[in-house]
Design a protein around this motif. Sequence first.
Motif, short mmCIF file in Angstrom:
data_model
loop_
_atom_site.label_atom_id
_atom_site.label_comp_id
_atom_site.label_asym_id
_atom_site.label_seq_id
_atom_site.Cartn_x
_atom_site.Cartn_y
_atom_site.Cartn_z
N ASN A 45 37.30 14.45 59.42
CA ASN A 45 37.71 15.65 60.14
C ASN A 45 36.76 16.03 61.26
OD1 ASN A 45 35.47 16.58 58.91
ND2 ASN A 45 36.39 18.42 58.07
N GLY A 121 44.94 13.94 53.52
CA GLY A 121 44.00 14.83 54.19
C GLY A 121 44.51 15.31 55.53
N GLY A 122 43.65 15.26 56.52
CA GLY A 122 43.97 15.78 57.85
C GLY A 122 45.11 15.03 58.52
N VAL A 388 33.39 30.87 63.61
CA VAL A 388 34.84 30.71 63.39
C VAL A 388 35.32 31.80 62.43
CG1 VAL A 388 36.60 29.22 62.38
CG2 VAL A 388 34.88 28.25 63.92
N GLN A 393 38.76 34.98 61.24
CA GLN A 393 39.10 35.55 59.93
C GLN A 393 38.78 37.04 59.90
OE1 GLN A 393 36.97 32.92 57.20
NE2 GLN A 393 38.79 31.66 56.95
N SER A 406 40.73 19.60 68.91
CA SER A 406 40.99 18.31 69.51
C SER A 406 42.00 17.52 68.70
CB SER A 406 39.67 17.56 69.68
OG SER A 406 39.51 16.61 68.68
N ARG A 407 43.07 17.20 69.33
CA ARG A 407 44.12 16.44 68.67
C ARG A 407 44.52 15.27 69.54
NH1 ARG A 407 46.26 19.77 64.61
NH2 ARG A 407 44.31 20.27 63.58
N GLU A 421 50.64 29.20 62.38
CA GLU A 421 49.67 28.98 61.30
C GLU A 421 48.27 28.76 61.82
OE1 GLU A 421 50.72 25.69 58.93
OE2 GLU A 421 52.63 26.58 58.32
N ALA A 422 48.17 28.50 63.13
CA ALA A 422 46.87 28.08 63.65
C ALA A 422 45.81 29.15 63.43
CB ALA A 422 46.98 27.77 65.13
N LEU A 423 44.70 28.70 62.84
CA LEU A 423 43.60 29.62 62.59
C LEU A 423 43.08 30.20 63.90
CD1 LEU A 423 41.58 30.69 60.46
CD2 LEU A 423 40.17 28.71 60.96
N TYR A 424 43.16 29.36 64.96
CA TYR A 424 42.55 29.75 66.23
C TYR A 424 43.45 30.65 67.07
CZ TYR A 424 39.66 25.93 64.69
OH TYR A 424 38.86 25.14 63.94
N LEU C 31 35.10 26.14 55.71
CA LEU C 31 35.39 25.98 57.14
C LEU C 31 34.79 24.67 57.66
CD1 LEU C 31 34.96 29.49 58.74
CD2 LEU C 31 36.97 28.02 58.83
N GLU C 36 38.37 20.48 62.13
CA GLU C 36 39.33 20.71 63.20
C GLU C 36 40.73 21.04 62.69
OE1 GLU C 36 38.95 17.10 65.24
OE2 GLU C 36 37.04 17.63 66.17
N ASP C 37 40.94 20.77 61.42
CA ASP C 37 42.29 21.02 60.90
C ASP C 37 42.42 22.41 60.32
OD1 ASP C 37 43.02 18.29 61.33
OD2 ASP C 37 41.68 17.83 59.66
N ALA C 38 41.42 23.25 60.55
CA ALA C 38 41.39 24.53 59.88
C ALA C 38 42.64 25.36 60.14
CB ALA C 38 40.15 25.31 60.34
N THR C 39 43.27 25.75 59.06
CA THR C 39 44.25 26.82 59.14
C THR C 39 43.81 27.78 58.04
OG1 THR C 39 45.70 25.83 57.50
CG2 THR C 39 46.15 25.28 59.81
N ALA C 40 44.19 29.03 58.18
CA ALA C 40 43.73 30.02 57.22
C ALA C 40 44.06 29.57 55.80
CB ALA C 40 44.38 31.36 57.53
N ARG C 42 44.61 26.47 54.67
CA ARG C 42 43.85 25.30 54.24
C ARG C 42 42.42 25.70 53.83
NH1 ARG C 42 43.21 20.49 53.18
NH2 ARG C 42 41.58 19.16 54.06
#
Lengths: 503, 341, 325
Positions: A45, A121-122, A388, A393, A406-407, A421-424, C31, C36-40, C42
């Motif tokens: 990750n 996983g990811g 973050v 949060q 980065s994807r 859903e994106a945390l960011y 975290l 990079e795959d972080a979602t709340a 996950r």
Amino acid sequence: MVAALATACGGTAQSDGDAGKPAKGGTLRVALAAQPSSFNPVLGNSGSADFIVQYSIFDTLTEFNSETGEVDPRLAESWTFSDPTTFVMTLRAGAAFHDGSPVDAEAVVWFLNHARGPEGGGAQVDLAKVESAEATGELEVTVQLTEPFTGLPWVLSGRSGMVMSRAAYEKDPEGFAQHPVGAGPYRFVSYKKGAKIELERFEDYWNPDGIYPDAVEFTIFQEPTTILNAIKSGEQNLSFSVSPKDVAQLESDPSVNVTTGSSYLLDQIHMNRSKKPLNDPRVRRALSLALDRDVFVKAATFGLGEPGYQFFPEDSPAAAPSIAVDNAPDLDQARSLMAEAGYGDGVGLTMLTQTSEIEVRKAEVLQAQLAEIGVELDIRPTELTQAVAEMFQDQSADLFFAYGVSRADVGDTINATFGAEALYNLPHEEHPAVMEKLAEANATSDIAERNKHLQAAAEAIADESLLLPVAFNPFIAVTTSSVHGVRVDAVLKPRLDGIWIEN
Amino acid sequence: MNGSEAVPPSASLPAAPTLRVENLSVYLRSPAGEVQVVRDVSFTIGAGEAVGMVGESGSGKSVTGLALMRLLDPAKTRVEGRAYLGGRDILALPEREMRAVRGREMSMVFQESATALDPVFTVGTQLVETIRAHRDVSVKQARLRAIELLDAVGIAMPARRFGEYPHQMSGGMKQRVMIAMALACDPDLIIADEPTTAVDVTIQAQILDLLGRLSRERGVAILFITHDLGVVAEFCSRALTMYAGEVVEVADVAGLLAAPAHPYTAGLIRAIPRADDKGRDLYEIRGTVPSPTEMPGGCRFRPRCDHAGDVCGNEQALVTIASERKVRCVRSSEIEFEGVG
Amino acid sequence: MQRAGSIVLTLVLATVITFGLQKLVPGDPALAIAGEDATAQRVAEIRADLGLDRPFVVQYLDWLRGAVTGDLGTTIRGDASVWDLIGQRLPATLTLAAVALLFSIIIGVGAGVAAALRHGSKADTAVTAVATLGVAVPNFWLGMVIVVVFGLTLNWLPVSGYALPWEDFAAWARHVTLPAIALGTAGAAEIARQVRSALVEVLRSDFIRTHRAKGLPQRAVVWRHAMKNASLPLVTVVGLQISHLLGGTVVIESVFAIPGIGSLIVQSANQRDYPVIQGVVFVTALLIILTNLAVDLVYRYVDPRIGVRPARRAGLRRAQRGVTV
Ligand SMILES: Nc1ncnc2c1ncn2[C@@H]1O[C@H](COP(=O)(O)OP(=O)(O)OP(=O)(O)O)[C@@H](O)[C@H]1O
Ligand code: SF4
Ligand SMILES: [Mg+2]
């Protein structure tokens, strides 16, 4: 922000004079600044730290081409969308894993199902739109998608395309990460966790031409200065982990070669759009107009990298030409927007940033520029995961200055930044205009058509100033003078192909 | 010379004295310059004789003893004069040869028995080491000799004590060990610097007895440094009075005590506590010993002297007034001392 | 018995404190793992997986139960056992620290004795000044200077990496020299200071005069008697240096890219790998406790008075405190 589409932006290879013809042999000693998060590619990750090592062990189905922005064949010789939800891929004959088993349709189907399955996983996220994968010939794989997803070939250039040996995995699933087996140019020899990784050349690699060193040794460093010293003293001969501040000094050192270029990794200011004052698009726009990005690049990153006016680099096909012009610095307009929004007397904002010297330096340049329109930035250097948490949060800060998600695929990058859903994504709700354009882009397999939709998405992002692009990070590779063939990698996930050591 | 018990048989023979000190002066070096702390000290000690050296604190007694042992730090002090021991001037010996003299021909017993022994070695080790520094004997032989010595100085169960550390011993016992150490190589001269100050009266008597016996039996010359005139009376045949770095009186002990010739000696005698003192304030010489940097001109005792007159402003010489008697006081013959005799 | 109790107490305290600090210090391992795959969602899942959502006390007791039975768990990602990891890293740290300590002692004692014997001279002043400086110089800075001078400019010795003596002795000797000097210099300076002042004091004491009066040669007086008497503060300061050295490896191993437990703890802290941090602290605390035990034993050897007279002990304790100031 890593986007896997478009042409590379301004890569300039330097001081790699005429050293003669590439030759096989030698040990490439690569200094890493962080340990790989895992040798199991689908579990990794940590972006670049993982990829440099994993690319050597695991060959990928496709390969992102930094110069064209397209994806090139690799283990997959060709592919096509027979309809927007059916992807057919033909594998090349003769590729094999390090354990001798063939890389055929069955192996790839197993891998894709493994990667999107519970142990994936990811990679699960990358392959979320895959409904099924089937071997439709000895070397032909057919993938059914739940919805149109023409970003798939780009996705397969990353970890979701790093085919693992089924035999090796099934023999010892737990231990696979300690003894990874792929089909890449180098086979795994040993790993001292957090310290050193040793690989040796895989003699049966299907494409031995660009693979020169006999062995590759990755050493993990904690101290950036130590990496420099180790390169200068010749103890290490390659590193991609050098700070822009050291480049000028290294370029004057005759024992060292430096290769620099620009990348898609975007330094940006994340804004908390769910509360005052940044819920007001006029304020966000004013911030953008207050930034002089040329000055930022000169002052903060030593002239390396490129100013970032939008979500994608200027020369990316996904970039909308109009945005750069709109985002040119205009202090008067910025001030009047602030006044309009009711902040004519100025406003104080807290901004999180990472703790390293260079990140703080960048933040200070932003602070000076924003002060021009009465924005008083309170810079709070904070360790990354904590930042973050505070930003996304706890929502205890207004701004967070960092590079983006980065994807492998542009669309996925958008999704990870603006999806529900994106945390960011603050507020944590889907942005309809952007997501609509993205869906349209994914629905077409025509590249030009797809780019048009992606441009529309970029415009939608810019229209409401959903985020504040600042600058694209530089690509920096430093080698001893005997190492040649380093190429700029726009996604900062360089492969070692083509690199050779003069003896 | 009187007939006290301290007179050894050999004293009647016309032999050269064991130690002859001539014009010993000691200067302390300091950043501000040199100061003289001992001035022109001369005296002799015969074999088997014990000579007392008395004087208040700071009068230069210890410095004299250490200078003779050559134990003063040459970086900080300068010594002048001559001191003949066994025919040689030990003050002129090279350090290497002097090391062979120390502990063997002359040794010193220090006042502070509590700190004068090395705390982290057994007393046995320290004794053995002394013996082997001077005699070519095996550890085993040295050990036997050490136990013998411990026995000789009156330590019970010497073999067991041999293995003990100083902290396991009483003050008196430590002082005996110090004496044993001083005796280890049968020296000709022992400088005993207040050897009994730190111990109680009974132990003091035992130690004096021990030293006296050794002196008599082995013919050892002893320089006995003390504050205590009473001890001198008991133990010594002759005595020197030191004041402010100078010898102010030399006499046989009986004569000194019965008829002091120097006002300072007289003051010291008058200050000795007595049985009939009860109810009376103890006499004290007024004032204090001057510091070496503020030495008064003329007679050094003048600021404290009850008999001072104009003549006292002159430098006073040590004048022989009778056989074996010298005094540094121009008015000595004129003065009647009270509370003395 | 009392001693065993205090050892256990020390260990428990050390681990409780690190455990507590980990929770207080910002940064969430979930975290870090989510990356990079972080979602709340996950992140929450990972937290639950790791048991980080349980109360502090429960987490600590859980860890303690493992530690008591010799199980320090695995890394937070579960890809290696903490014991294995420490086992891999410890030899580098111990061999490095040993050489650094040797360097400290040889240089420190040599300089300290030389200065004490010439007490008040120019040489003494020079040693004192250099030592005062040496104590104050940060490891990191000194490491960098040494690297630039001996590694990069003179090109004498490597500036990164490590080998183990039983694997490749020559390589080890080359790799250990610079970091050991960087790591050991502060200790050498501290030891020089302590030895000097202890020796000056001892040389002034009455029993040294007694030894001279016995006719012992200077050599024996200084090295046999004075040194043994001065060795109590020396042993104390050496004991302290061992703890300091273990601390110093955190910086020096990073500067010289040495795979020891010092760099391990830096890596683990960056990744919020709590079980590894906890394990390293536990093992380090054990090492320091062992050091203290050894120091106590040596005390008994060099000073027979220890454990006998309370008054002396108080004096000793003063001496030890003096060392730390
Ligand atoms: N190391 C030294 N540094 C400075 N002055 C000293 C030193 N040793 C002795 N003196 C001085 O020399 C003079 C004589 O001292 P000394 O110790 O000989 O006196 P003392 O007669 O033995 O006294 P006490 O009865 O107290 O032992 C004193 O003025 C003392 O202050
Ligand atoms: S010379 Fe004078 S002052 Fe000195 S002792 Fe004799 S009488 Fe007193
Ligand atoms: Mg004295």
